[in-house]
Design a protein around this motif. Structure first.
Motif, short mmCIF file in Angstrom:
data_model
loop_
_atom_site.label_atom_id
_atom_site.label_comp_id
_atom_site.label_asym_id
_atom_site.label_seq_id
_atom_site.Cartn_x
_atom_site.Cartn_y
_atom_site.Cartn_z
N THR A 29 -0.79 2.33 3.79
CA THR A 29 0.31 1.58 4.14
C THR A 29 1.23 0.71 3.39
O THR A 29 0.82 0.82 2.12
N PHE A 30 1.94 0.01 3.55
CA PHE A 30 3.09 -0.99 2.56
C PHE A 30 2.08 -1.76 1.82
O PHE A 30 1.32 -2.46 2.33
N ALA A 31 2.24 -1.59 0.42
CA ALA A 31 1.69 -2.35 -0.59
C ALA A 31 0.29 -1.90 -0.52
O ALA A 31 -0.62 -2.43 -1.46
N GLN A 32 -0.21 -0.81 -0.07
CA GLN A 32 -1.49 -0.30 -0.12
C GLN A 32 -2.64 -1.47 -0.26
O GLN A 32 -3.41 -1.35 -0.97
N PRO A 33 -2.87 -2.34 0.82
CA PRO A 33 -3.79 -3.16 1.09
C PRO A 33 -5.36 -2.77 0.98
O PRO A 33 -6.05 -3.35 0.31
#
Length: 479
Positions: free
Chosen positions: A367-371
């Motif tokens: 997902t966004f920013a690959q947390p």
């Protein structure tokens, strides 16, 4: 609250079924001892064994126990020191050497290439080359045929083995028959899989030390949650899920030409040829079309993450395993156009659903920013600081951030560091572990760091500007 979660995260049961088998050499996996035994033996008769050859010799002791990551008998020893084997090698070596001298004298007069001298060698002695071997040695094939000793001398300097373990290697003439232990394990798997309701807990326990190649496809479908444990429901489930996948194809695949999906499709189209570029199987247009459909449909159905580079690698183990269900020969060189349309559709749909099940557990990696990846890298740092403070402090002393080298380990699940055949064996264990692709994967990454701790501690110049890829190669340099 964060401290409590961290404690729960690392508080894991120490009781694990089976035992972890060592994985040697991320960049240079084990050699087949049958290729180099004669070379080491002959050199030892003439000169004292050098330090390099001593390392190779000890390495082959290890290779006997882990010669094939696909096979179920990783811990079985193969007896290559029997008198019959040594006599065969000696006779072949003498006959071949005499033939080489004779051919060499003829070639000085008539330079044309003679017919293959290997026809005199017994079939049980021949070793089938992998596609990578054939590709890398294409320009020197003539000289290798005329002088097999030259080929043997080059092996310790440039090991070449198949990138994918080949079914044909296990069934080739001269291969040792299945051991009693292997037969027993295979029979136990078959009993579990054929029971009315498969005991998944017992199946996971049996799969942890490796799954026999013959039953790996159905075992992976069960462990991934794609197939039900009840045998009566499996056929209908497969039929329904495969039809559902191709329903997605009819519904969504044409939208790849729409403007809002063009970026996704373009990136997939770029990444597919880069997937295992040295394995001919994945360079076939039909296989690349299958991968494009799988990845595009997954991206459309998961808009929170969409397609991210690295997901393409995660299809390949499933594709190879499900392909092996229909192929009894060299998988890496197999022409998929020889399969029927129904077989190809089954392989494609099953690969899609099993990959989807895998990604369901690690979707926050993409997902966004690959947390998810950032959390896992931080957890790896904490784990290493606890189990090997010296290595951890060495990284800190030279200002090496874990994210520099471990990001790709999490993003690609070590698939860029390990041969595909080793990845398949490793995934036997991952799928038998609860949260194996997320939590247990951290322990595997930590194990690699500890395995090569000496090389890491000897490294003092990590070069602050070095790319992450080069750092990974440093850390995975074989000892």
């Amino acid at each position: 609250m964060a401290a409590e979660n961290s404690k729960q995260f690392w508080k894991r049961s120490a009781k694990l079924p089976g035992s972890i088998q060592p994985v040697y050499g991320a960049q240079h996996p084990p050699l087949d001892p049958r290729l180099t035994k004669n070379f080491i033996k002959e050199r030892s008769k003439v000169n004292a064994v050098s330090l390099k050859n001593k390392k190779a010799s000890s390495f082959h002791e290890f290779a006997r126990n882990t010669s094939d990551a696909w096979d179920i008998g990783d811990d079985e020893e193969e007896d290559f020191s029997s008198p019959s084997f040594q006599t065969l090698n000696s006779k072949v070596a003498l006959a071949t050497a005499a033939q080489v001298l004779e051919n060499h004298s003829k070639l000085r007069v008539k330079p044309e290439r003679s017919q293959s001298t290997t026809s005199d060698v017994p079939a049980s002695y021949k070793v089938t080359k992998s596609s990578s071997d054939a590709q890398l040695s294409r320009n020197s094939s003539d000289s290798c045929l005329r002088n097999p000793l030259h080929k043997q001398q080059s092996l310790p300097l440039r090991p070449i083995i198949p990138l994918v373990a080949r079914i044909s290697d296990q069934n080739a003439s001269g291969a040792p028959p299945m051991t009693v232990r292997e037969k027993t394990r295979l029979e136990k798997f078959r009993q579990l899989l054929s029971s009315h309701n498969t005991d998944l807990d017992e199946l996971r326990k049996c799969s942890w030390p490796g799954v026999p190649r013959e039953v790996r496809p159905v075992t992976w479908r069960l462990l991934s949650g794609y197939l039900p444990a009840n045998t009566e429901r499996r056929k209908l489930t497969l039929q329904r899920k495969r039809e559902e996948y191709f329903g997605f194809i009819e519904q969504y695949y044409d939208s790849r030409n729409e403007e809002h999906h063009q970026d996704t499709y373009r990136q997939i189209h770029i990444d597919i040829p880069r997937t295992n570029p040295l394995i001919p199987l994945f360079q076939q247009p039909l296989v690349q079309e299958i991968f494009e459909r799988i990845l595009f449909i997954w991206a459309i159905r998961h808009p929170a993450s969409g397609y991210v580079q690295g997901i393409n690698d995660l299809v390949t183990p499933f594709f190879v395993v499900f392909l092996s269900e229909y192929v009894e020969e060299d998988v890496e060189n197999f022409d998929v156009t020889n399969l029927s349309q129904d077989m190809l559709r089954s392989i494609e749909a099953d690969s899609f659903w099993c990959m989807s099940k895998l990604l369901d557990g690690i979707q926050d990696n993409y997902t966004f920013a690959q947390p998810g990846i950032q959390k896992k890298v931080k957890a790896l740092e904490e784990l290493v600081s606890r189990i090997d403070e010296q290595v951890h402090n060495h990284f800190r002393r030279y200002e090496v951030e874990y994210l520099q080298f471990a990001f790709r380990w999490m993003n690609n699940l070590l698939m860029r560091e390990l041969p595909l055949r080793c990845t398949i064996r490793l995934w036997d264990t991952y799928q038998s572990e609860p949260e194996g692709f997320s939590h247990f994967h951290l322990y595997v990454c930590a194990a690699f760091l500890i395995k090569w701790r000496k090389e890491i501690l000897d490294e003092e110049d990590f070069q602050a500007g070095v790319s992450g890829s080069e750092n990974q190669q440093r850390l995975f340099k074989a000892s």
